[in-house]
Design a protein around this motif. Structure first.
Motif, PDB file in Angstrom:
ATOM      1  N   THR A  54       2.760  35.828  60.407  1.00 37.23           N
ATOM      2  CA  THR A  54       1.310  35.689  60.443  1.00 37.23           C
ATOM      3  C   THR A  54       0.700  36.994  60.928  1.00 37.23           C
ATOM      4  O   THR A  54       1.125  37.527  61.953  1.00 37.23           O
ATOM      5  CB  THR A  54       0.907  34.547  61.414  1.00 37.23           C
ATOM      6  OG1 THR A  54       1.516  33.337  60.961  1.00 37.23           O
ATOM      7  CG2 THR A  54      -0.604  34.376  61.467  1.00 37.23           C
ATOM      8  N   LEU A  55      -0.273  37.492  60.190  1.00 36.21           N
ATOM      9  CA  LEU A  55      -0.935  38.746  60.552  1.00 36.21           C
ATOM     10  C   LEU A  55      -2.436  38.484  60.687  1.00 36.21           C
ATOM     11  O   LEU A  55      -3.045  37.887  59.790  1.00 36.21           O
ATOM     12  CB  LEU A  55      -0.664  39.799  59.476  1.00 36.21           C
ATOM     13  CG  LEU A  55      -1.234  41.206  59.673  1.00 36.21           C
ATOM     14  CD1 LEU A  55      -0.714  41.860  60.949  1.00 36.21           C
ATOM     15  CD2 LEU A  55      -0.870  42.099  58.462  1.00 36.21           C
ATOM     16  N   ILE A  56      -2.994  38.901  61.820  1.00 34.76           N
ATOM     17  CA  ILE A  56      -4.419  38.714  62.091  1.00 34.76           C
ATOM     18  C   ILE A  56      -5.054  40.092  62.227  1.00 34.76           C
ATOM     19  O   ILE A  56      -4.511  40.951  62.929  1.00 34.76           O
ATOM     20  CB  ILE A  56      -4.639  37.932  63.413  1.00 34.76           C
ATOM     21  CG1 ILE A  56      -3.830  36.627  63.419  1.00 34.76           C
ATOM     22  CG2 ILE A  56      -6.134  37.659  63.653  1.00 34.76           C
ATOM     23  CD1 ILE A  56      -3.775  35.952  64.802  1.00 34.76           C
ATOM     24  N   PHE A  57      -6.183  40.297  61.584  1.00 33.38           N
ATOM     25  CA  PHE A  57      -6.885  41.578  61.678  1.00 33.38           C
ATOM     26  C   PHE A  57      -8.182  41.443  62.464  1.00 33.38           C
ATOM     27  O   PHE A  57      -8.856  40.414  62.398  1.00 33.38           O
ATOM     28  CB  PHE A  57      -7.270  42.081  60.277  1.00 33.38           C
ATOM     29  CG  PHE A  57      -6.167  42.807  59.536  1.00 33.38           C
ATOM     30  CD1 PHE A  57      -5.033  43.271  60.185  1.00 33.38           C
ATOM     31  CD2 PHE A  57      -6.298  43.042  58.162  1.00 33.38           C
ATOM     32  CE1 PHE A  57      -4.038  43.957  59.490  1.00 33.38           C
ATOM     33  CE2 PHE A  57      -5.310  43.716  57.460  1.00 33.38           C
ATOM     34  CZ  PHE A  57      -4.182  44.178  58.122  1.00 33.38           C
ATOM     35  N   VAL A  58      -8.533  42.518  63.163  1.00 35.57           N
ATOM     36  CA  VAL A  58      -9.894  42.678  63.684  1.00 35.57           C
ATOM     37  C   VAL A  58     -10.461  43.938  63.038  1.00 35.57           C
ATOM     38  O   VAL A  58      -9.703  44.774  62.537  1.00 35.57           O
ATOM     39  CB  VAL A  58      -9.937  42.783  65.236  1.00 35.57           C
ATOM     40  CG1 VAL A  58      -9.424  41.514  65.885  1.00 35.57           C
ATOM     41  CG2 VAL A  58      -9.171  44.013  65.720  1.00 35.57           C
ATOM     42  N   PRO A  59     -11.794  44.092  63.033  1.00 35.23           N
ATOM     43  CA  PRO A  59     -12.389  45.214  62.296  1.00 35.23           C
ATOM     44  C   PRO A  59     -12.001  46.591  62.837  1.00 35.23           C
ATOM     45  O   PRO A  59     -11.777  46.768  64.036  1.00 35.23           O
ATOM     46  CB  PRO A  59     -13.902  44.998  62.484  1.00 35.23           C
ATOM     47  CG  PRO A  59     -14.049  43.558  62.838  1.00 35.23           C
ATOM     48  CD  PRO A  59     -12.806  43.200  63.602  1.00 35.23           C
ATOM     49  N   SER A  60     -11.897  47.546  61.935  1.00 39.12           N
ATOM     50  CA  SER A  60     -11.805  48.962  62.276  1.00 39.12           C
ATOM     51  C   SER A  60     -13.054  49.592  61.689  1.00 39.12           C
ATOM     52  O   SER A  60     -13.760  48.966  60.918  1.00 39.12           O
ATOM     53  CB  SER A  60     -10.615  49.629  61.590  1.00 39.12           C
ATOM     54  OG  SER A  60      -9.409  49.039  61.925  1.00 39.12           O
ATOM     55  N   GLU A  61     -13.269  50.827  61.995  1.00 38.73           N
ATOM     56  CA  GLU A  61     -14.368  51.505  61.308  1.00 38.73           C
ATOM     57  C   GLU A  61     -13.845  52.257  60.101  1.00 38.73           C
ATOM     58  O   GLU A  61     -14.419  53.256  59.670  1.00 38.73           O
ATOM     59  CB  GLU A  61     -15.129  52.395  62.290  1.00 38.73           C
ATOM     60  CG  GLU A  61     -15.843  51.542  63.333  1.00 38.73           C
ATOM     61  CD  GLU A  61     -16.759  52.312  64.252  1.00 38.73           C
ATOM     62  OE1 GLU A  61     -16.619  53.545  64.323  1.00 38.73           O
ATOM     63  OE2 GLU A  61     -17.610  51.663  64.880  1.00 38.73           O
ATOM     64  N   GLY A  62     -12.736  51.785  59.556  1.00 40.75           N
ATOM     65  CA  GLY A  62     -12.239  52.344  58.299  1.00 40.75           C
ATOM     66  C   GLY A  62     -11.355  53.559  58.457  1.00 40.75           C
ATOM     67  O   GLY A  62     -10.772  54.033  57.492  1.00 40.75           O
TER      68      GLY A  62
END
Ligand SMILES: [Zn+2]
Length: 417
Positions: free
Chosen positions: A375-383
């Motif tokens: 399971t992989l969960i992401f939070v935002p980056s600024e790209g």
């Protein structure tokens, strides 16, 4: 519902995150913690001390994978693995990998505290982990520790990997005291990784949580262009077998194919070695590390074959041979659907919007899910990623931490997981 991470634990997370960012800090706000470097050693020491202070069992194995076992009441011999990596690129960001390891340490404490507070038992233990050499910056291939853990790479082969100066991973780990002989005394049944997105899908959509449903297919190739050394001055142009010129043609062939196709593939040629690397000698051997990525396996395979054919054809008139030194295929893999639903429900319960997305980059959990649900969960980056200015806002880190804790809670307590 209220988040499981209380004020005290949240503050502890941010203190720990700041302390880790100091280790190998670069002037531009990033970190340099190459695997087996003194900085990697200090990062590992801080993690081990933190784990021990929280009452977890700190264990490290023969390739330096570092575990913190949180034994939970009622659990037998199984565990949910949760972590990421503390190594970095030479000019890496302070969030990549580190966030997932430190969030796991804090989330595991929150799960343990909630079990105690509610007088409940768990079905599985929690094992926090820092995988060795995820980045593959100093030693290739990347995802080294997790690949050894699941048996797709032997420990001997991993320890024999050499960096650009010929120093092996084994010697580098010995140097910092992190080649150990421990083993995780529980059987992992699933793996979870929380990571910054490294792209801009979440940021653009304004959504704080990414439910990663799959990974782009990746092909990593190292091609050796083999010509002949000769004087850069008097040697007639027609007699030269210039390996660097050949490499340039192959690199341009790759970008030409990707642009002409217009199918959204990502490709790069980002590392070169040149022999003998003298301004006065026509390069006799050049190695180039290429990467091709696409969400669809068939499109990637076709593109890679056309690239190899085009590269060979482009360099043939130069009298330079092409040899494949590394050909690594990472298939497009879907993530475990049960895990995606648990994260979706956890985020919803906390009132956070979530979005299905795919990962373009490689992650340890991708290596692990050959043997167990991942399971992989992401939070935002600024790209921006693999860059010292990589950034994620504190509130986004907090939301991800809350979702991770709730996800782990559900995974260790639910009857059907
Ligand atoms: Zn990472």
């Amino acid at each position: 519902m209220a988040a499981m991470i209380g004020e005290e634990l949240r503050a502890a997370f941010h203190r720990l995150f700041s302390a880790m960012a100091e280790i190998g800090a670069t002037p531009a706000g990033g970190v340099c913690r190459l695997t087996g470097s003194p900085e990697d050693g200090r990062a590992r020491d801080l993690l081990a001390a933190t784990l021990t202070a929280t009452g977890a069992e700190a264990i490290a194995d023969t390739v330096g994978n570092q575990f913190g076992l949180f034994r939970l009441p009622g659990a037998g011999d199984t565990a949910v693995l949760c972590g990421s990596h503390l190594d970095s690129q030479p000019t890496g960001g302070r969030f990549d990998g580190t966030y997932g390891v430190l969030a796991a340490v804090v989330a595991a404490q929150a799960v343990r505290a909630r079990l105690a507070a509610e007088g409940r038992t768990a079905r599985h233990h929690l094992a926090v982990v820092n995988w060795t050499n995820e980045e593959g910056a100093r030693f290739q291939p990347s995802l080294t520790g997790s690949s050894v853990f699941i048996g797709s790479l032997t420990a001997d082969a991993a320890l024999a990997l050499a960096d650009g100066d010929g120093v092996t991973l084994g010697a580098a780990l010995d140097e910092i005291g992190w080649r150990r002989d421990g083993t995780l005394p529980v059987r992992p049944i699933r793996a979870v990784e929380l990571h910054v997105e490294q792209g801009s899908v979440l940021e653009t959509a304004g959504v704080p949580i990414g439910l990663v449903t799959g990974a782009w297919a990746t092909r990593k190739l190292c091609l050796a262009f083999v010509g002949e050394p000769s004087h850069t001055g008097p040697t007639p142009m027609a007699r030269r077998q210039d390996a660097l010129r050949a490499a340039a043609r192959a690199i341009e062939a790759l970008y030409g194919i990707v642009e002409a196709d217009g199918k959204g593939a990502h490709a790069s040629a980002a590392r070169l070695t040149i022999s003998p690397n003298s301004p006065n000698v026509v390069a006799s051997e050049v190695r180039v590390w290429f990467e091709l990525r696409h969400p669809q396996q068939a499109i990637l395979d076709d593109m890679a074959e056309r690239f190899l054919a085009a590269a060979t054809a482009a360099v043939a008139p130069l009298g330079v041979a092409v040899e494949t030194a590394i050909d690594e295929r990472r298939p497009s893999l879907p993530f475990d659907a049960v895990g995606v639903e648990i994260v979706r429900a956890a985020a919803a319960a906390l009132g956070h919007a979530s979005l299905e997305t795919m990962t373009v980059a490689g992650h340890d959990v991708l290596a692990l899910q050959r043997k167990m649900p991942g399971t992989l969960i992401f939070v935002p980056s600024e790209g921006l990623s693999h860059n010292e200015r990589e950034f994620t806002k504190a509130e986004d880190l907090d939301r991800g931490l809350d979702v991770l804790a709730e996800t782990l809670w559900r995974m260790v307590t639910a009857a059907n997981v």
